[in-house]
Design a protein around this motif. Structure first.
Motif, PDB file in Angstrom:
ATOM      1  N   TYR A 184      -1.068   6.185 -41.913  1.00 48.78           N
ATOM      2  CA  TYR A 184      -1.530   5.060 -42.037  1.00 48.78           C
ATOM      3  C   TYR A 184      -2.961   4.717 -41.977  1.00 48.78           C
ATOM      4  O   TYR A 184      -4.079   3.664 -42.603  1.00 48.78           O
ATOM      5  N   HIS A 217      -4.183  -5.063 -44.316  1.00 45.87           N
ATOM      6  CA  HIS A 217      -2.977  -4.801 -44.149  1.00 45.87           C
ATOM      7  C   HIS A 217      -2.542  -3.596 -44.457  1.00 45.87           C
ATOM      8  O   HIS A 217      -2.823  -4.067 -46.064  1.00 45.87           O
ATOM      9  N   ILE A 218      -0.988  -3.139 -44.894  1.00 43.68           N
ATOM     10  CA  ILE A 218      -0.775  -1.860 -45.607  1.00 43.68           C
ATOM     11  C   ILE A 218       0.463  -2.253 -45.865  1.00 43.68           C
ATOM     12  O   ILE A 218       1.087  -2.835 -44.684  1.00 43.68           O
ATOM     13  N   ASP A 219       1.720  -1.784 -46.652  1.00 44.12           N
ATOM     14  CA  ASP A 219       2.948  -1.944 -46.456  1.00 44.12           C
ATOM     15  C   ASP A 219       2.879  -0.665 -46.848  1.00 44.12           C
ATOM     16  O   ASP A 219       2.681   0.140 -47.678  1.00 44.12           O
ATOM     17  N   ASP A 220       4.472   0.282 -45.853  1.00 43.23           N
ATOM     18  CA  ASP A 220       5.049   1.365 -46.219  1.00 43.23           C
ATOM     19  C   ASP A 220       5.963   1.218 -46.511  1.00 43.23           C
ATOM     20  O   ASP A 220       7.277   0.900 -45.569  1.00 43.23           O
ATOM     21  N   ALA A 279       9.215  -0.907 -46.722  1.00 41.23           N
ATOM     22  CA  ALA A 279       9.828  -2.469 -45.983  1.00 41.23           C
ATOM     23  C   ALA A 279       9.256  -2.795 -44.617  1.00 41.23           C
ATOM     24  O   ALA A 279       8.665  -4.335 -44.155  1.00 41.23           O
ATOM     25  N   LEU A 280       8.218  -1.602 -44.239  1.00 43.14           N
ATOM     26  CA  LEU A 280       7.346  -1.743 -43.048  1.00 43.14           C
ATOM     27  C   LEU A 280       5.942  -2.682 -43.677  1.00 43.14           C
ATOM     28  O   LEU A 280       5.249  -2.051 -44.361  1.00 43.14           O
ATOM     29  N   HIS A 281       5.558  -3.744 -42.620  1.00 45.80           N
ATOM     30  CA  HIS A 281       4.543  -4.146 -42.904  1.00 45.80           C
ATOM     31  C   HIS A 281       3.172  -3.524 -41.929  1.00 45.80           C
ATOM     32  O   HIS A 281       4.111  -3.795 -40.374  1.00 45.80           O
ATOM     33  N   LYS A 305      -0.425  -3.983 -39.577  1.00 46.65           N
ATOM     34  CA  LYS A 305      -1.298  -4.504 -39.634  1.00 46.65           C
ATOM     35  C   LYS A 305      -2.434  -3.853 -39.644  1.00 46.65           C
ATOM     36  O   LYS A 305      -2.027  -3.634 -37.926  1.00 46.65           O
TER      37      LYS A 305
END
Length: 159
Positions: free
Chosen positions: A56, A75-78, A80-82, A84
């Motif tokens: 990430y 903040h990024i998302d993968d 359902a995984l958030h 920070k």
């Protein structure tokens, strides 16, 4: 790790006085096992942090740059995984150059503390090697406190 007779959950449930009352061999075993577990966890944390950075890091750094920042939090998302992502700014100052700048400030008639945070210190080895008269001159500015104790356990045959 070797055969553990007291598991971490057992240790966590015990009081300080119960732990202090354990036989010497069990104290040595706990000490060794905790040190090994800490070392293993540190290695695992370092490896996993490197994996998170590989997965990430570039995306997060790009998000920071796109928001006009080189450092900070994004903040990024993968799925359902958030995630920070925090990239702190680490600043260091060249002590010699700051000292030269401080001398110019003083020479110009300004107070150095208006521009530079100054922390004066004397190394303990230097202090203890001074003559008593010099030690007395500095004694009022010196405070001695105890630090956090540490214990290294070994069996008598090991040293």
């Amino acid at each position: 790790m070797n055969d553990i007779t007291l598991f971490p959950a057992d240790i966590a449930e015990m009081s300080v006085s119960q732990l202090a009352a354990l036989p010497a061999a069990q104290k040595a075993e706990i000490d060794k096992n905790l040190d090994e577990a800490i070392a293993w966890l540190k290695k695992a944390r370092t490896k996993f942090d490197a994996a998170l950075d590989a997965a990430y890091g570039e995306q997060a750094r790009t998000a920071l740059r796109e928001s006009g920042r080189d450092f900070g939090t994004t903040h990024i998302d993968d799925g359902a995984l958030h995630i920070k992502f925090d990239l702190p700014k680490k600043v260091s100052w060249d002590q010699k150059k700051l000292s030269d700048i401080a001398a110019h400030i003083v020479a110009g008639g300004d107070k150095v503390e208006h521009f530079i945070d100054m922390k004066l210190a004397v190394s303990e080895s230097r202090f203890t090697n001074w003559p008593p008269s010099l030690q007395q001159a500095f004694a009022a500015a010196r405070t001695v406190e105890s630090g956090k104790p540490s214990f290294t356990l070994s069996f008598n045959s090991e040293h």
